[in-house]
Write an enzyme that holds these catalytic residues in place. Structure first.
Site, PDB file in Angstrom:
ATOM      1  CG  HIS A   1       0.573   2.899   4.150  1.00 54.08           C
ATOM      2  ND1 HIS A   1       0.734   1.773   4.912  1.00 54.08           N
ATOM      3  CD2 HIS A   1      -0.682   2.860   3.662  1.00 54.08           C
ATOM      4  CE1 HIS A   1      -0.397   1.067   4.877  1.00 54.08           C
ATOM      5  NE2 HIS A   1      -1.267   1.711   4.125  1.00 54.08           N
TER       6      HIS A   1
ATOM      7  CG  ASP B   1      -2.276   0.741   0.857  1.00 50.71           C
ATOM      8  OD1 ASP B   1      -2.537   0.971  -0.345  1.00 50.71           O
ATOM      9  OD2 ASP B   1      -3.017   1.102   1.785  1.00 50.71           O
TER      10      ASP B   1
END
Length: 974
Positions: free
Chosen positions: A379, A110
């Protein structure tokens, strides 16, 4: 978009509870789990003893598998290598201590783009294969078509084949099950629907629950799944297809998921002759084992990364390099404070075994900051791509952890000095807290680097008349001047010279006699109207130290040129603030948001008038430039404070003299503005830019022209370093937080400093993902201009000196007490044996993790198996030491050489070293037993297992370029 607590309540706790239950019901079922933060919250707060036993059993059977195993799945673009390693080590330590389990595969599906540092770190951590997904859409399409989504990645040019890793890029369907069904308008394969916030629905009916598998649609479901599997098989070299089953926030009702999946899996396998496919539940390990056993020869990819990342022509994910700059800055300050607190505590435990501080409490204080710094590497954390309330959660956790570590450091100083606790110690790190005006101040300054440093620390004081003394009562050079931040206080700059991992104590007293700090004198220049500046002849004035002459133009109040006095090379040099105006209405075209940067036009200059003030003294000259929207504006929107240092005789001022320090004040911005500082020079750079990957290695960034969105697609992350150069001269930029950076013209480099956005994209509105950031940001950048040889020798140490500035703690000496300190302190701070490494090495970690696991793997597994894990107090005897070589092979004739380090001698100031064990990056493997898979390449046709570096005899190790070596060190018990 939701805090960890909200996510645990809404779905995450249910994932682990229901998945464990369902795995126990069917031997064929499997599951992979990634982020330890959620799992540890479940394990500590939710799991029953029975569930814990089941987890142990499932791990042993290989049906539950932890992949990556860090606290979070970290971002790759804007994180620092130290923090990536910290969060991995934090998760791995828990998994090994609790289960004897060591992850060997990654699942980096991701993060928005892939850095070349990551494959190296995962190789050093003992991984056998690495898996990524988000890379440029056009590049992925090309790799897919040519069956090049799998390769052996040599992420580091210097470590090359020794730390290469097999890498799998997910195809265009990425990591979620494709949900289109040709026979239904409902989504497919997501039978538990999608999680709802803040509470799970009372009736158990979730939005978007897929059509259940029935006799009537079983064949249609199977056909859909098989068609997708076959489409994907065509993009890979082997007949093994990785088909991810799940997505974000899935498996919170694992019962309905597995019961439908079972029906499908069984049906396809019963009709495998007809479908031409067999399917099985698998972990990541199962998949890579299948590919590895095919024994193919794989292409090698060099150290080029996959940044930036675009998902379609107008979607360049380069905005997040700068989003929420304040969070980015605090995260890095917290990381630096943690690093200092760890080495400070480690020395305290070793040197003062009789000390009165409770070690368990101290470890908990450090632990709170380890967790906070680890989790913000997520993230959707340091990237600035979270909602405001989640940003607040990260900020609060960081501030709480920082307060704990400051308290710990202050209490250690008290304990060492047995000081009578008169006057509270209140401590501050890098911020300019002022002392009480009626008491004398003392400051304790700790150098967290293993080098001798000479630098300035800043203290806020209430008057200009000040004197500064060291522990022995000698006068210390200092300069005082009006404060940048407030009308009523003064900034006192103190010149400190401190050896490695040591501290010094300074007292600050109202003026007595001759030994006063220099007072900076101020000259204010008239505000200049930039529109009319061109018609007058230039009126230039210089600001000089022994390294540079910086020339300003009085007609514009802007910088004009810089001369490097060593080479006599003069570079034309101007700086201006500009703003990209961006669109916030999806009906009108591409938008910018927390992730994306989509400028509609070229950047627009923001100021029509510039004010200038020069404060000069014998130690420093500070040039303050204020940028106004027009000549009559009351308030400035931008400011630059440029500092040039002069170092008196007898001090090593090389690094200080060579850096031009700039601090910026930017904001509050108007809506849909992205603020940049553009530096234009006369260097013929051919628009080539260099930026770093995670503060570890440099990447070459040639300017690329695209049909669409060229400006945004030529933005790159600068985590710590960027530079431009011509044949003779280089301009380095060093940063204390991440920024987007680009070279949009020859001789130019621009840094994005701040963003404030609002748009009407439904997804952003639903998740409160506006970037209505009305803050003022105060980033710092150091500039170094010089020949390639000079900048090469300085930039690594300078970047770390900016990252790890000294920690300043304050105390008050009540009632005009004399600054003569107890003898013991004089001994400690002046005559202690410092810890010092050569300038091409960095002592990256010196800490006491507190893990209770055995470093003998057979012993550790046995004790877990027998249920005999050590409970109770943390282990204080094991010290974690990491040393990193800062240079690449061939980068510098001297600094790129291997370095021989005698660990016993290096650490003799802490005590007598009894034993050293070399470990994998996160500490869970003995490097002598670590054998990673060796994937066949044209370079190495023989497939063989791969061992790590040679280990130390008699505590002496040779550290080669770019190596990161990790050790457990045990000292003689005193």
């Amino acid at each position: 978009f939701f805090s960890f607590q909200e996510s645990m309540h809404a779905y995450a706790a249910n994932v682990y509870t229901t998945v464990i239950e369902e795995l126990m019901k069917g031997k064929q079922r499997k599951f992979i789990a990634v982020e330890q933060e959620f799992f540890r919250l479940w394990w500590d707060m939710v799991a029953t003893d029975t569930q814990k036993q089941q987890v142990h059993q499932l791990l042993q059977e290989g049906r539950l598998e932890f992949v990556i195993g860090g606290q979070v799945m970290h971002d790759e673009a804007v994180t620092l290598i130290d923090d990536q390693i910290l969060q991995l080590t934090e998760g791995h330590g828990f998994l090994y201590e609790t289960f004897g389990f060591r992850p060997q595969f990654s699942w980096h599906v991701d993060p928005f783009g892939a850095s070349a540092t990551t494959p190296t770190l995962f190789a050093l951590a003992g991984f056998n294969a690495h898996l990524i997904s988000r890379i440029d859409y056009d590049l992925k399409a090309d790799m897919q078509k040519n069956k090049k989504l799998q390769f052996v990645w040599q992420g580091s040019p210097s470590l090359s084949a020794r730390q290469e890793i097999f890498t799998h890029v997910m195809d265009q369907y990425s990591y979620c099950t494709p949900s289109q069904l040709p026979f239904s308008n409902r989504s497919g394969f997501f039978w538990n629907g999608f999680a709802t916030f803040p509470d799970p629905p009372k009736d158990g009916v979730y939005p978007n629950m897929s059509l259940p598998v029935t006799d009537a649609n079983l064949h249609l479901y199977a056909q859909t799944m098989v068609a997708n599997i076959k489409e994907r098989a065509a993009w890979f070299r082997t007949g093994d297809v990785l088909w991810p089953w799940g997505c974000d926030k899935q498996f919170f009702n694992a019962s309905v998921q597995y019961s439908n999946m079972d029906l499908l899996v069984d049906y396809i396998n019963k009709h495998s002759a007809e479908f031409g496919v067999t399917v099985q539940y698998a972990t990541v390990s199962d998949y890579f084992q299948a590919v590895y056993s095919r024994n193919l020869t794989w292409e090698i990819r060099d150290s080029q990364d996959f940044l930036p990342y675009s998902t379609e022509p107008f979607q360049a994910w380069t905005g997040f390099y700068t989003s929420r700059s304040t969070l980015k800055g605090i995260a890095r300050r917290a990381s630096s404070l943690l690093n200092a607190g760890e080495s400070f505590f480690t020395q305290y435990v070793q040197k003062h075994p009789e000390g009165s501080i409770c070690k368990c409490k101290a470890l908990k204080q450090l632990q709170s900051l380890r967790w906070a710094v680890s989790e913000v590497q997520h993230h959707d954390g340091i990237t600035g791509t979270e909602s405001p309330k989640v940003k607040d959660m990260y900020m609060n956790n960081l501030m709480y952890g920082m307060l704990n570590v400051k308290k710990l450091m202050a209490s250690i100083i008290f304990d060492i000095n047995n000081a009578k606790k008169n006057g509270e110690v209140y401590s501050s790190v890098y911020t300019k807290d002022s002392g009480e005006p009626d008491v004398d101040l003392y400051v304790v300054v700790y150098n967290p680097l293993a080098w001798n440093i000479t630098t300035f620390v800043t203290v806020s004081v209430s008057s200009e008349a000040m004197s500064v003394y060291d522990e022995l009562g000698r006068s210390v050079p200092a300069q005082v001047q009006s404060s940048v931040e407030s009308q009523s206080t003064y900034d006192l700059y103190i010149l400190v010279a401190i050896s490695g991992l040591s501290y010094r104590k300074y007292s600050i007293k109202p003026l007595d006699g001759e030994q006063a700090a220099f007072v900076g004198s101020s000259v204010k220049y008239k505000r200049r109207d930039l529109a009319h500046a061109g018609q007058q002849r230039q009126r230039l004035f210089p600001v000089v130290n022994s390294c540079y002459q910086i020339v300003f133009d009085q007609n514009t109040n802007l910088m004009h040129s810089i001369t490097d006095r060593e080479t006599n090379q003069t570079v034309q040099f101007t700086q201006e603030f500009l703003e990209y105006h961006v669109n916030g209405d999806t009906k009108k075209g591409p938008i910018s948001d927390n992730y994306l940067f989509a400028p509609n036009t070229s950047a627009v200059p923001v100021s029509k008038a510039v004010g200038l003030e020069v404060l000069s003294g014998s130690l420093m000259t500070e040039i303050r430039q204020y940028f106004y929207s027009n000549v009559t504006s009351q308030d400035y929107i931008y400011a630059v404070y440029t500092r040039l240092y002069s170092v008196p005789e007898g001090y090593d001022g090389k690094l200080l003299c060579r850096r031009i320090e700039q601090e910026y004040s930017v904001g509050p911005l108007e809506f849909n503005r992205e603020a940049i500082l553009r530096t234009s020079t006369s260097l013929n750079t051919r628009q080539l830019l260099y930026t770093d990957n995670n503060g570890y290695q440099m990447q070459k960034r040639p300017f690329k022209a695209y049909v669409n969105n060229t400006v945004a697609r030529n933005y790159y992350p600068m985590v710590q370093t960027a530079y431009i150069e011509d044949d003779t001269t280089r301009l380095m930029l060093l940063a204390e937080r991440a920024h987007g950076v680009s070279s949009q013209g020859n001789g130019q480099v621009e840094v994005m400093l701040h963003r404030r956005l609002w748009n009407n994209l439904q997804w952003d509105l639903d998740n409160n993902l506006t970037l209505n950031d009305s803050s003022v940001v105060r980033p710092v950048i150091w500039l170094i201009l010089g020949s390639k040889a000079v900048t090469n020798a300085l930039y690594r140490t300078s970047g770390l000196a900016l990252e790890h500035r000294p920690v300043v703690m304050f105390g008050a000496l009540s009632g005009g007490e004399k600054p003569k300190l107890p003898r013991q302190l004089q001994q400690n701070s002046v005559h202690d044996l410092p810890v010092t490494v050569p300038p091409n090495l960095h002592l990256q970690t010196l800490s006491i993790p507190g893990w209770r696991y055995s470093s003998n793997h057979a012993e550790q597994v046995h004790s877990i198996h027998m249920g005999e894990q050590k409970q109770g107090d943390p282990d204080l005897s094991r010290v974690l030491l990491r040393v990193r070589h800062l240079y690449e092979v061939g980068e510098d004739p001297v600094l790129s050489q291997p370095v021989v380090v005698d660990l016993k001698s290096l650490l003799k100031g802490l005590g007598s070293v009894m034993a050293v064990e070399e470990r994998s990056l996160t500490g869970t493997w003995d490097v002598n037993t670590l054998e990673r898979w060796k994937w066949k390449t044209a370079q190495y046709p023989g497939k063989r297992f791969f061992n790590s570096t040679e280990t130390s005899e008699d505590f002496v190790v040779t550290v080669h370029p770019k190596e990161i070596r990790t050790f457990f060190v045990y000292f003689q018990v005193q």
